[in-house]
Design a protein around this motif. Structure first.
Motif, PDB file in Angstrom:
ATOM      1  N   PRO A   1       0.825  -1.207   0.000  1.00  0.00           N
ATOM      2  CA  PRO A   1       0.000   0.000   0.000  1.00  0.00           C
ATOM      3  C   PRO A   1       0.862   1.262   0.000  1.00  0.00           C
ATOM      4  O   PRO A   1       1.739   1.428   0.850  1.00  0.00           O
ATOM      5  CB  PRO A   1      -0.798  -0.110   1.303  1.00  0.00           C
ATOM      6  CG  PRO A   1      -0.700  -1.541   1.708  1.00  0.00           C
ATOM      7  CD  PRO A   1       0.614  -2.027   1.191  1.00  0.00           C
ATOM      8  N   GLY A   2       0.635   2.129  -0.946  1.00  0.00           N
ATOM      9  CA  GLY A   2       1.365   3.394  -1.035  1.00  0.00           C
ATOM     10  C   GLY A   2       0.581   4.349  -1.897  1.00  0.00           C
ATOM     11  O   GLY A   2      -0.338   3.953  -2.632  1.00  0.00           O
ATOM     12  N   CYS A   3       0.955   5.610  -1.842  1.00  0.00           N
ATOM     13  CA  CYS A   3       0.250   6.604  -2.652  1.00  0.00           C
ATOM     14  C   CYS A   3       0.394   6.297  -4.144  1.00  0.00           C
ATOM     15  O   CYS A   3      -0.512   6.575  -4.928  1.00  0.00           O
ATOM     16  CB  CYS A   3       0.785   7.994  -2.345  1.00  0.00           C
ATOM     17  SG  CYS A   3       0.570   8.480  -0.617  1.00  0.00           S
TER      18      CYS A   3
ATOM     19  N   SER B   1      -5.802   4.709  -5.631  1.00  0.00           N
ATOM     20  CA  SER B   1      -6.719   5.320  -6.604  1.00  0.00           C
ATOM     21  C   SER B   1      -7.009   6.787  -6.271  1.00  0.00           C
ATOM     22  O   SER B   1      -7.571   7.504  -7.099  1.00  0.00           O
ATOM     23  CB  SER B   1      -8.009   4.515  -6.710  1.00  0.00           C
ATOM     24  OG  SER B   1      -8.618   4.392  -5.459  1.00  0.00           O
ATOM     25  N   HIS B   2      -6.624   7.238  -5.076  1.00  0.00           N
ATOM     26  CA  HIS B   2      -6.820   8.649  -4.713  1.00  0.00           C
ATOM     27  C   HIS B   2      -5.661   9.531  -5.160  1.00  0.00           C
ATOM     28  O   HIS B   2      -5.716  10.745  -4.983  1.00  0.00           O
ATOM     29  CB  HIS B   2      -7.010   8.805  -3.202  1.00  0.00           C
ATOM     30  CG  HIS B   2      -8.298   8.237  -2.707  1.00  0.00           C
ATOM     31  ND1 HIS B   2      -9.518   8.734  -3.088  1.00  0.00           N
ATOM     32  CD2 HIS B   2      -8.557   7.185  -1.879  1.00  0.00           C
ATOM     33  CE1 HIS B   2     -10.485   8.032  -2.515  1.00  0.00           C
ATOM     34  NE2 HIS B   2      -9.924   7.075  -1.784  1.00  0.00           N
ATOM     35  N   TYR B   3      -4.612   8.916  -5.701  1.00  0.00           N
ATOM     36  CA  TYR B   3      -3.476   9.703  -6.180  1.00  0.00           C
ATOM     37  C   TYR B   3      -3.784  10.160  -7.602  1.00  0.00           C
ATOM     38  O   TYR B   3      -3.796   9.364  -8.539  1.00  0.00           O
ATOM     39  CB  TYR B   3      -2.202   8.863  -6.132  1.00  0.00           C
ATOM     40  CG  TYR B   3      -0.951   9.631  -6.470  1.00  0.00           C
ATOM     41  CD1 TYR B   3      -0.436  10.576  -5.595  1.00  0.00           C
ATOM     42  CD2 TYR B   3      -0.281   9.399  -7.665  1.00  0.00           C
ATOM     43  CE1 TYR B   3       0.719  11.281  -5.904  1.00  0.00           C
ATOM     44  CE2 TYR B   3       0.868  10.092  -7.988  1.00  0.00           C
ATOM     45  CZ  TYR B   3       1.362  11.037  -7.102  1.00  0.00           C
ATOM     46  OH  TYR B   3       2.504  11.717  -7.418  1.00  0.00           O
ATOM     47  N   GLN B   4      -4.068  11.445  -7.757  1.00  0.00           N
ATOM     48  CA  GLN B   4      -4.479  12.012  -9.043  1.00  0.00           C
ATOM     49  C   GLN B   4      -3.670  13.281  -9.306  1.00  0.00           C
ATOM     50  O   GLN B   4      -3.581  14.158  -8.433  1.00  0.00           O
ATOM     51  CB  GLN B   4      -5.977  12.373  -9.025  1.00  0.00           C
ATOM     52  CG  GLN B   4      -6.908  11.222  -8.714  1.00  0.00           C
ATOM     53  CD  GLN B   4      -7.008  10.211  -9.851  1.00  0.00           C
ATOM     54  OE1 GLN B   4      -6.899  10.562 -11.015  1.00  0.00           O
ATOM     55  NE2 GLN B   4      -7.201   8.949  -9.503  1.00  0.00           N
TER      56      GLN B   4
HETATM   57  S1  SF4 Z   1      -2.935   8.988  -2.017  1.00  0.00           S
HETATM   58 FE1  SF4 Z   1      -3.951   9.843  -0.210  1.00  0.00          FE
HETATM   59  S2  SF4 Z   1      -5.513   8.342   0.337  1.00  0.00           S
HETATM   60 FE2  SF4 Z   1      -4.042   7.318  -0.995  1.00  0.00          FE
HETATM   61  S3  SF4 Z   1      -2.561   6.365   0.386  1.00  0.00           S
HETATM   62 FE3  SF4 Z   1      -1.764   8.368  -0.210  1.00  0.00          FE
HETATM   63  S4  SF4 Z   1      -2.430   9.768   1.448  1.00  0.00           S
HETATM   64 FE4  SF4 Z   1      -3.697   7.889   1.562  1.00  0.00          FE
END
Ligand code: SF4
Length: 66
Positions: free
Chosen positions: A25-27, A31-34
């Motif tokens: 798990p990492g940024c 799917s929230h990394y945009q």
């Molecule tokens: S992109 Fe944002 S939501 Fe996703 S792991 Fe990184 S800090 Fe968390």
């Protein structure tokens, strides 16, 4: 259940666990990394967060390779 079905189920679970353990798990795979930012927290994640592992409660993985 017989020995054959026990072994089939064990093999399937081992393969699935191997697949899941390979996900870090990492940024960078969230799917929230945009557009180089986190769309949940509105920040550019630091390098170690990009690579992971992170313990972010908002991390989501869509399993797509792009
Ligand atoms: S992109 Fe944002 S939501 Fe996703 S792991 Fe990184 S800090 Fe968390």
């Amino acid at each position: 259940m017989n020995i054959a079905s026990l072994n089939v189920q064990r093999d399937a679970l081992r393969k699935e666990l191997t697949r899941l353990d390979a996900i870090t798990p990492g940024c960078g795979n969230c799917s929230h990394y945009q557009l180089e930012k986190c769309d949940v927290y509105g920040q550019v994640p630091p390098g170690d967060w990009f690579k992971g592992p992170v313990d972010c409660p908002s991390w989501e993985f869509d399993a797509l390779p792009f």
